[in-house]
Design a protein around this motif. Structure first.
Motif, mmCIF file in Angstrom:
data_model
loop_
_atom_site.group_PDB
_atom_site.id
_atom_site.type_symbol
_atom_site.label_atom_id
_atom_site.label_comp_id
_atom_site.label_asym_id
_atom_site.label_seq_id
_atom_site.Cartn_x
_atom_site.Cartn_y
_atom_site.Cartn_z
ATOM 1 N N UNK A 123 -2.695 -3.163 3.033
ATOM 2 C CA UNK A 123 -2.259 -2.382 4.515
ATOM 3 C C UNK A 123 -0.561 -1.733 4.244
ATOM 4 N N UNK A 124 -0.081 -2.916 3.666
ATOM 5 C CA UNK A 124 1.891 -2.928 2.581
ATOM 6 C C UNK A 124 1.301 -1.975 1.682
ATOM 7 N N UNK A 125 0.505 -1.973 0.989
ATOM 8 C CA UNK A 125 0.444 -0.849 -0.287
ATOM 9 C C UNK A 125 -0.185 0.534 0.787
ATOM 10 N N UNK A 126 -1.172 0.797 0.893
ATOM 11 C CA UNK A 126 -1.364 2.103 1.520
ATOM 12 C C UNK A 126 0.265 2.010 1.829
ATOM 13 N N UNK A 127 0.938 1.913 2.886
ATOM 14 C CA UNK A 127 2.380 2.213 3.523
ATOM 15 C C UNK A 127 3.029 2.800 2.333
ATOM 16 N N UNK A 128 3.569 2.073 1.542
ATOM 17 C CA UNK A 128 4.393 2.000 0.318
ATOM 18 C C UNK A 128 3.772 3.669 -0.362
ATOM 19 N N UNK A 129 2.680 3.235 0.117
ATOM 20 C CA UNK A 129 2.057 5.311 -0.725
ATOM 21 C C UNK A 129 2.492 5.767 -0.538
ATOM 22 N N UNK A 130 2.533 6.015 0.953
ATOM 23 C CA UNK A 130 3.176 7.145 2.311
ATOM 24 C C UNK A 130 4.882 7.086 2.288
ATOM 25 N N UNK A 131 5.086 6.012 1.799
ATOM 26 C CA UNK A 131 7.009 6.595 1.056
ATOM 27 C C UNK A 131 7.335 6.027 0.330
ATOM 28 N N UNK A 132 6.508 7.152 -0.573
ATOM 29 C CA UNK A 132 7.116 7.645 -2.318
ATOM 30 C C UNK A 132 7.199 6.383 -3.188
ATOM 31 N N UNK A 133 6.522 5.134 -2.320
ATOM 32 C CA UNK A 133 6.077 4.012 -3.684
ATOM 33 C C UNK A 133 6.977 2.745 -3.675
ATOM 34 N N UNK A 134 8.153 3.661 -2.732
ATOM 35 C CA UNK A 134 9.475 2.182 -1.812
ATOM 36 C C UNK A 134 8.439 0.502 -2.197
ATOM 37 N N UNK A 135 9.333 -0.213 -3.196
ATOM 38 C CA UNK A 135 9.067 -1.331 -3.022
ATOM 39 C C UNK A 135 9.244 -2.106 -0.964
ATOM 40 N N UNK A 136 8.502 -2.158 -1.234
ATOM 41 C CA UNK A 136 8.292 -3.184 0.607
ATOM 42 C C UNK A 136 8.069 -4.765 0.724
ATOM 43 N N UNK A 137 8.107 -5.222 -0.359
ATOM 44 C CA UNK A 137 6.914 -6.791 -0.817
ATOM 45 C C UNK A 137 8.630 -7.656 0.241
ATOM 46 N N UNK A 138 9.880 -7.342 -0.076
ATOM 47 C CA UNK A 138 11.026 -8.378 0.079
ATOM 48 C C UNK A 138 11.529 -7.836 1.839
ATOM 49 N N UNK A 139 10.533 -6.899 2.392
ATOM 50 C CA UNK A 139 11.360 -6.735 3.722
ATOM 51 C C UNK A 139 9.931 -7.702 4.579
ATOM 52 N N UNK A 140 10.758 -8.115 5.810
ATOM 53 C CA UNK A 140 9.994 -8.576 6.637
ATOM 54 C C UNK A 140 8.974 -7.407 7.885
ATOM 55 N N UNK A 141 8.216 -8.754 7.690
ATOM 56 C CA UNK A 141 7.725 -7.471 9.035
ATOM 57 C C UNK A 141 7.987 -7.051 9.826
#
Length: 428
Positions: A278-296
């Protein structure tokens, strides 16, 4: 007193917003059946509720997170045999499809259905690894290529004259060389209805040239009204009648007997479906920005998100999620929920009366001419809408009580398709 202007309704047949083949409906203990059984059920349910069209999104990448997606023309060829009035709008990319093949496929399907077919013409921002791995054109170039593609297809559809004679189109353009003519006469409705999906500046300019229906992602009534006005103005500037372009935002619905029940269903579905993908899919919508270090439960820093016009992928969908993150201050968890439940389309969660109120407001206040419904609660979601919301819209005089025509163009209230005088030639 009834309203002469009626809501047009389409049903999205695949995720996000619809159940998958193999999923059982609540209380159903039998075997779920085949892929064809699944889609036949959707088609017959939508037709019994007098929907205008079945709509199929498509993806040409190998992303299995998108779920099961049969090739749309093949799917709709099968469903045409088990329905009588509902229309079919497959999504087919101009980026990876030759105009002659596409024109022949859809004109054939339009004949086989008696004039119930449209085409959702899109450009592709992914999928190149399955088509030779050549770099995708820039955003603006994709739309320029797409416009030439649609022009060629339209020319081919018009290459068979009323007296039975044919003429070549002899197109020699920047992207395509096509002689023609198409070896098929015009169909009962003249030619398939042209849809388009895309809400960026390039996308609306693209749609203004040819679209008769536009499938768009809008989060708010104000945003929908702004898009509606912009598209209609661009259509008029292109020398076309804005009344002949239907704006149909996607709406993901979760329906309960009460608002509280609907919210509980919605939250339960989100919790059950949350995965790392689900996080990877959102990253794809946001131009591939790395979201892995952001708390939910934190917000995405605005400086991580590039300007909309610099994005070469799906600009319009990126703009939706960027606005939700920056302007609406949604947390990462909330953004994932939007992606998971509607992929950026608007969401309506509540009782049948609340869903009907929402659709009626957007329609009467000129934010939409209709909607592509995306039932967002798995098996039973289609029935929840058709059995409980459609009757409310009918009682308010906003939706039909019987089909007006046996062609898609006729049911959508669109004029007969006149032959274009602007065939796709080297001079066009």
């Amino acid at each position: 007193m009834t309203n002469s202007r009626k809501i047009r309704l389409g049903l999205l047949t695949n995720p996000p917003g619809n159940s998958q083949p193999g999923e059982l409906r609540p209380g159903d203990v039998r075997h779920p059946g085949s892929v064809l059984d699944h889609y036949t059920h959707l088609a017959r349910t939508a037709e019994s509720a007098l929907f205008d069209v079945l709509f199929a999104a498509d993806g040409l990448s190998s992303d299995t997170e998108l779920g099961t997606r049969p090739e749309p023309v093949t799917l709709f060829s099968a469903l045409a045999a088990v329905t009588e009035r509902i229309g079919f709008v497959p999504t087919i990319s101009t980026t990876f499809t030759e105009p002659f093949n596409l024109a022949r496929q859809l004109q054939s399907l339009d004949h086989l259905t008696g004039g119930r077919v449209g085409w959702n013409a899109v450009t592709s921002s992914a999928g190149e690894r399955n088509f030779g791995d050549a770099p995708l054109p820039a955003h603006e170039d994709r739309y320029r290529q797409g416009l030439e593609h649609v022009s060629v297809v339209s020319g081919l559809w018009d290459s068979w004259l009323d007296d039975g004679s044919t003429r070549p189109i002899d197109h020699r353009g920047e992207f395509y060389s096509v002689e023609g003519p198409l070896p098929l006469p015009r169909s009962r409705q003249g030619r398939p209805v042209l849809f388009q999906a895309g809400s960026s500046s390039d996308g609306t300019s693209f749609a203004a040239q040819f679209a008769e229906g536009v499938y768009t992602a809008q989060q708010t009534l104000r945003g929908a009204q702004s898009f509606y006005r912009e598209l209609k103005a661009k259509t008029a500037a292109a020398g076309r009648d804005p009344k002949n372009v239907l704006v149909m935002p996607g709406v993901s619905t979760t329906i309960g007997g009460t608002e509280e029940e609907a919210l509980r269903i919605d939250n339960d579905l989100f919790d059950a479906g949350f995965t790392p993908a689900s996080l990877a899919a959102l990253s794809g919508q946001l131009a591939g920005v790395d979201l892995s270090e952001i708390d939910l439960d934190d917000r995405i820093p605005a400086d991580l998100l590039p300007a909309v016009e610099t994005v070469q992928g799906r600009q319009s969908r990126y703009a939706v999620f960027r606005e939700l993150a920056v302007e609406e201050n949604l947390t990462l968890r909330e953004l994932i929920k939007v992606q998971q439940r509607s992929a950026g389309h608007g969401r309506a969660v509540g009782s049948p009366e609340q869903i009907a109120d929402r659709l009626a407001a957007w329609f009467t206040e000129r934010g939409a001419d209709g909607f592509i419904i995306m039932p967002g609660q798995g098996p039973g979601g289609v029935e929840a809408f058709t059995e409980h919301v459609v009757p409310l819209l009918q009682q308010r005089g906003l939706f039909r009580r019987e089909y007006e025509s046996d062609t898609l163009r006729g049911n959508l209230g669109l004029p007969a398709a006149s032959r274009s005088d602007r065939l796709a030639t080297a001079d066009s």
